[in-house]
Design an enzyme around this catalytic site. Structure first.
Site, PDB file in Angstrom:
ATOM      1  N   HIS A   1       0.835  -1.205   0.000  1.00  0.00           N
ATOM      2  CA  HIS A   1       0.000   0.000   0.000  1.00  0.00           C
ATOM      3  C   HIS A   1       0.871   1.256   0.000  1.00  0.00           C
ATOM      4  O   HIS A   1       0.581   2.242  -0.688  1.00  0.00           O
ATOM      5  CB  HIS A   1      -0.914  -0.014   1.217  1.00  0.00           C
ATOM      6  CG  HIS A   1      -1.835   1.150   1.303  1.00  0.00           C
ATOM      7  ND1 HIS A   1      -2.251   1.684   2.492  1.00  0.00           N
ATOM      8  CD2 HIS A   1      -2.418   1.908   0.333  1.00  0.00           C
ATOM      9  CE1 HIS A   1      -3.046   2.715   2.265  1.00  0.00           C
ATOM     10  NE2 HIS A   1      -3.157   2.873   0.966  1.00  0.00           N
TER      11      HIS A   1
ATOM     12  N   GLU B   1       2.167   1.850  -3.409  1.00  0.00           N
ATOM     13  CA  GLU B   1       1.095   2.370  -4.259  1.00  0.00           C
ATOM     14  C   GLU B   1       1.070   3.902  -4.196  1.00  0.00           C
ATOM     15  O   GLU B   1       0.839   4.579  -5.194  1.00  0.00           O
ATOM     16  CB  GLU B   1      -0.241   1.789  -3.805  1.00  0.00           C
ATOM     17  CG  GLU B   1      -1.463   2.432  -4.402  1.00  0.00           C
ATOM     18  CD  GLU B   1      -2.567   2.631  -3.379  1.00  0.00           C
ATOM     19  OE1 GLU B   1      -2.975   3.792  -3.159  1.00  0.00           O
ATOM     20  OE2 GLU B   1      -3.008   1.621  -2.806  1.00  0.00           O
ATOM     21  N   HIS B   2       1.319   4.442  -3.008  1.00  0.00           N
ATOM     22  CA  HIS B   2       1.381   5.899  -2.861  1.00  0.00           C
ATOM     23  C   HIS B   2       2.662   6.467  -3.447  1.00  0.00           C
ATOM     24  O   HIS B   2       2.657   7.478  -4.141  1.00  0.00           O
ATOM     25  CB  HIS B   2       1.296   6.278  -1.376  1.00  0.00           C
ATOM     26  CG  HIS B   2      -0.059   6.160  -0.798  1.00  0.00           C
ATOM     27  ND1 HIS B   2      -0.769   7.244  -0.326  1.00  0.00           N
ATOM     28  CD2 HIS B   2      -0.864   5.085  -0.608  1.00  0.00           C
ATOM     29  CE1 HIS B   2      -1.944   6.845   0.140  1.00  0.00           C
ATOM     30  NE2 HIS B   2      -2.023   5.535  -0.013  1.00  0.00           N
TER      31      HIS B   2
ATOM     32  N   GLU C   1      -9.942   8.610 -32.475  1.00  0.00           N
ATOM     33  CA  GLU C   1      -8.875   7.619 -32.542  1.00  0.00           C
ATOM     34  C   GLU C   1      -9.500   6.254 -32.573  1.00  0.00           C
ATOM     35  O   GLU C   1     -10.525   6.023 -31.992  1.00  0.00           O
ATOM     36  CB  GLU C   1      -7.970   7.762 -31.307  1.00  0.00           C
ATOM     37  CG  GLU C   1      -7.268   9.074 -31.188  1.00  0.00           C
ATOM     38  CD  GLU C   1      -6.141   9.213 -32.186  1.00  0.00           C
ATOM     39  OE1 GLU C   1      -5.694   8.168 -32.702  1.00  0.00           O
ATOM     40  OE2 GLU C   1      -5.721  10.333 -32.448  1.00  0.00           O
TER      41      GLU C   1
END
Length: 932
Positions: free
Chosen positions: A186, A189-190, A267
């Protein structure tokens, strides 16, 4: 009834390692990297530039095209092009490493671009929310005009063009945390978002997204971590490059590490494919295998599991949870045995568990199933749980409640799987899938990037929704494991406090553990009798089979029109001429002078909105007793005089819509209101000063504090409303960076545009903990931020201003993704009796006329000597607030607001000692609607 579980499967790609330098470790031997597509395959697809992958099964109502590819580094990508938006760039993308990583990108061949990548998950927005939904002075579920307006504002983030979105899922999560570093996944992740070698600005990516109308987030689960963002399509490629650099070369600066530890045009698919290969091929592959925990079998086969746990919750609620640890059900996603069982357990009709318990006055609600999170469904185990919300009497008979549940499960085991019921569920889910609403690109790619890890390619879009194979032996195997002696019981109740002498190490929760009562365990070990009141649900005769679109009997209109108006009420009508699906919405608002519009949501609105009942007031009134006579009297008075206002939108005729209003009037048998009844509150006119209202939270032991500083503007025009939106949009990124990233004051930090019963304002909110920060210290830091922001606004360039205006206009011009979104916006206009159904167009027109000096002057006007500021502090328990001994006591819950004087930080600030006495001294602003 519980929601469907998202089962896992390993058949999507060979299990290779993610090529991330984000501390993604792995176990086991390295697997073989799958081969890229052949040149012939590539030529075949290039001959059809918009061709999707026919192997990927999708809903017939889904206009998007999909393509799946794998890069040389092992990253797998799902490319998505939305054929409904033909004027823009790719809208969503999703990818995955053949190892650990998957990416998903969605694009609109119109206007819907996106990308999605697969890597793994735990939502960091929820990190400091311990799952406690207790009502306190700053949180209530009541709906009010401002809440409706704020909900509507969120929906504005959607015009004729959708945003482009991307998501990346890494198959590494918290299960990979080293034992000596829990939370590392976690934390990483930051950290990956704190700057890269190519784009070193620590907050540069967030600033880039906010500048162009976008957003981002990430989440860490047990076995996956997911990253995702959205942005205007014209900036999508640059955003992809900035984003990819986090996974190619994140900086991991020491100072940032320390602070983050403290905080825990059109696109096609070919264009997307070119971008993905160009940008994401640079992500290194570390050659490690995808982590797998399948060898850790039966983690709950421990003496600590088959027990009765009594737990003291924050909320004053009685709840019984019965849980089983099962072998992982990931490979059975086509059968969905847990979904079949949860459908039956959660059934509420005749013969169901809940129906029986309600007749005994033992239960209020029941939920069963698997919660789809990585904690409940992974490669090691699957959890099946049944949670019953108990009455006071049900709490006293919780063993009997558990026995009723076990009797029902035993009945299911003896009956065996029922094909008729399985097929009914299959039809319902198929109908929902066939006519599913189109999701926002960012939500869509976030979900799909995980699916790439979980399901076979043909099931990427269907694996978590459809029942595909009926295999009774698989369902029976799971059913037979749901026996009483393999269950764990958790009883949540504040009434158990005196029996709970143990303390959980992380959150300090009080609990106790004991053996199941011997008389009950002996009974459950025997061949106990079935309950004849419990049986399978009867055949469902109401499954939809007619999906025809009704012929219109009313001219097409762009907005709802009032087609019937009487003294009793009126009905607004709009035939769906855009989505063309067999769905419709019917909503009616019963307006009565007996009811003040729903009660208070927080202390701020309690102060501002005259005549509003607080949650505490309502609770104390209920404690005095509620009797049958008074309830009957209220019902009679409520039904005596009403005004009913309704909206019918979708696949109904105008004639049917009129009939709905007539039906409501006929059934309720009420008289018309003698006078119109306003749905707004009158709002107090705050004095020209800075006020403080500081109250203690209602739950002892709750350390969370919330600080909101509110600035009142007054009764303003629609143009000034857009100025306020623009101001808050400018404020979002620097507010987060200053108060959250730099000052690490708390996890949730945000500015908000406030519309309180038509009275405009803005606020800045920080959620912190009384164990770390005094609320007044946080208030002072908010003031520091606003001073900093004043300087930033004075230096605002014309180019930056115009970019932000364009981004806000773009958001307002985004088309609705599905019918319900359009209905919600129309219903908000009706509920607030404003009826400005083309509000977004008026706001866009206003935005085109504002200037940079308008915005700067607007902010300065709120910060000058005539400022009307109100600080609201809901203070938790902790040493920073002078609480030396924080007790986890719910028997001593507080049922009245405790007002606190200011400390040394704000000793010269006027403060509120009593809300009612304070508001009695203030003038009331006239009723106001923001219409022009």
């Amino acid at each position: 009834m519980s929601g469907k579980s998202k089962p896992l499967s390993s058949c999507s790609c060979p299990e290779l390692a993610a090529g991330q330098r984000v501390g993604a470790g792995g176990r086991g031997a390295a697997a073989r990297l799958p081969q890229e597509e052949s040149e012939a395959q590539g030529r075949g697809r290039r001959a059809h530039p918009s061709l999707g992958d026919p192997a990927i099964v999708k809903s017939p109502s889904d206009p998007k095209h999909y393509r799946y590819l794998m890069l040389q580094n092992g990253l797998c990508a799902l490319l998505i092009s939305d054929a409904n938006n033909m004027d823009s760039v790719p809208s969503e993308e999703s990818s995955e490493w053949e190892d650990n990583d998957e990416t998903e990108i969605e694009t609109d061949e119109d206007d819907d671009s996106g990308a999605e990548m697969d890597e793994d998950k735990e939502n960091y927005e929820d990190d400091d929310n311990d799952g406690d939904d207790e009502e306190d002075p700053n949180n209530s579920d009541d709906m009010e005009m401002e809440e409706l307006t704020e909900k509507e504002e969120a929906k504005k983030r959607s015009g004729t063009e959708k945003l482009s979105a991307a998501a990346l899922c890494v198959a590494v999560g918290s299960f990979c945390d080293p034992e000596d570093l829990p939370g590392l996944a976690h934390f990483l992740e930051h950290m990956v978002f704190m700057g890269s070698l190519k784009y070193p600005d620590e907050n540069g990516f967030d600033a880039f997204l906010k500048k162009h109308g976008g957003s981002d987030n990430a989440s860490t689960d047990c076995e996956r971590t997911v990253f995702h963002f959205d942005i205007q399509q014209k900036y999508f490629k640059e955003a992809l490059d900035r984003w990819a650099q986090f996974f190619i070369h994140p900086l991991m600066i020491r100072d940032a590490i320390d602070r983050e530890v403290e905080a825990v045009d059109s696109e096609t698919l070919d264009t997307l494919e070119k971008w993905v290969k160009e940008i994401f091929s640079q992500i290194p592959n570390n050659g490690l295998p995808k982590p797998n925990f399948g060898h850790l079998t039966q983690p709950f086969d421990t003496p600590e599991f088959y027990k009765l746990y009594r737990v003291v919750p924050i909320r004053n609620v009685h709840s019984l949870s019965i849980a089983w640890g099962l072998p992982p059900q990931e490979r059975h996603y086509r059968v969905k045995p847990l979904h079949y069982i949860s459908w039956l357990v959660g059934h509420e009709g005749k013969g169901s568990v809940l129906s029986f318990l309600r007749k005994k006055f033992w239960a209020l609600a029941l939920y069963g199933g698997n919660g789809e999170t990585g904690f409940e469904q992974n490669s090691t185990y699957s959890i099946f749980s049944i949670s019953v919300t108990l009455t006071d009497e049900g709490y006293e008979h919780f063993y009997e409640v558990a026995h009723v549940v076990f009797q029902y499960l035993k009945m299911l085991q003896k009956r065996g799987p029922d094909k008729r019921i399985w097929e009914e569920i299959q039809k319902i889910e198929a109908n929902e899938f066939y006519f599913q609403d189109q999701a926002d690109p960012i939500d869509y790619v976030e979900s799909l990037c995980e699916n790439i890890h979980i399901f076979c390619k043909e099931d990427f879009l269907t694996g978590d929704q459809l029942l595909l194979e009926y295999k009774p032996e698989i369902i029976a195997d799971v059913l037979n494991q749901l026996c009483p002696l393999r269950a764990n019981l958790v009883l949540l109740s504040a009434a158990s406090e005196r029996k709970c002498h143990l303390t959980e190490r992380w959150f300090g929760t009080q609990y106790s553990v004991e053996d199941i009562d011997k008389s009950w365990s002996d009974l459950w070990a025997s061949d106990f009798q079935l309950n004849q009141d419990l049986h399978l649900p009867e055949e469902n005769k109401y499954i939809a089979t007619d999906f025809s679109l009704k012929a219109s009997d009313w001219p097409d209109t762009e907005h709802p029109v009032k087609i019937l108006s009487t003294h009793h009420g009126c009905v607004w009508y709009k035939k769906d001429n855009k989505f063309k699906i067999p769905k419709a919405y019917i909503r009616f608002h019963l307006i009565s002078p007996l009811i003040q519009q729903s009660a208070k949501r927080d202390v701020r609105s309690l102060i501002l909105e005259h005549g509003k009942w607080s949650m505490v007031d309502r609770y104390r009134r209920l404690m005095k007793g509620l009797y049958t006579e008074s309830l009957s009297s209220f019902v009679k008075g409520f039904k005596s005089h009403l005004y009913v206002e309704g909206l019918v939108q979708g696949n109904f005729t105008s004639r049917e819509s009129k009939d709905f209003l007539n039906y409501v009037v006929l059934k309720l048998q009420f008289l018309p209101l003698p006078h119109p009844c306003p749905v707004q509150f009158r709002v107090v006119d705050l004095p020209n000063t800075h006020l403080l209202c500081k109250v203690k939270t209602l739950n002892r032991g709750d350390a969370n504090s919330e600080v909101t500083v509110y600035y009142q503007s007054g009764a303003r025009s629609l143009r000034e409303y857009t100025l306020m939106e623009l101001l808050v949009m400018h404020m979002e990124e620097p507010c987060f960076n200053f108060l959250r990233t730099k000052q690490t004051l708390g996890y949730h930090v945000y500015p908000t545009c406030r519309n309180t019963s038509g009275i405009l304002g803005f606020s800045v909110t920080v959620t912190t903990q009384a164990t770390k920060n005094n609320s007044e210290f946080v208030d002072k830091k908010i003031e520091e931020f606003l001073l900093y922001f004043e300087g930033k606004m004075r230096l605002l360039t014309e180019k930056a201003f115009r970019t932000q205006v364009s981004a806000l206009i773009h958001i307002k011009e985004c088309e609705d993704s599905y019918l319900g979104e359009e209905v919600d916006r129309n219903w908000n206009e009706i509920m607030t009796q404003q009826y400005l159904f083309d509000r977004l167009a008026h706001e866009v027109e206003a935005l085109r006329s504002v200037t940079k000096s308008d915005l700067v002057d607007w902010f300065q006007a709120h910060r000058g000597k005539e400022r009307k500021a109100l600080s609201i502090h809901v203070v938790g328990f902790g040493k920073q607030e002078g609480d030396s001994d924080v007790q986890q006591s719910l028997l001593g819950e507080i049922y009245q607001l405790t007002f606190l004087p200011p400390s040394s930080y704000m000793k010269n600030t006027s403060y509120i000692r009593d809300i009612r006495n304070f508001t009695l001294m203030l003038n009331l602003l006239p009723y106001h609607k923001i219409l022009k």
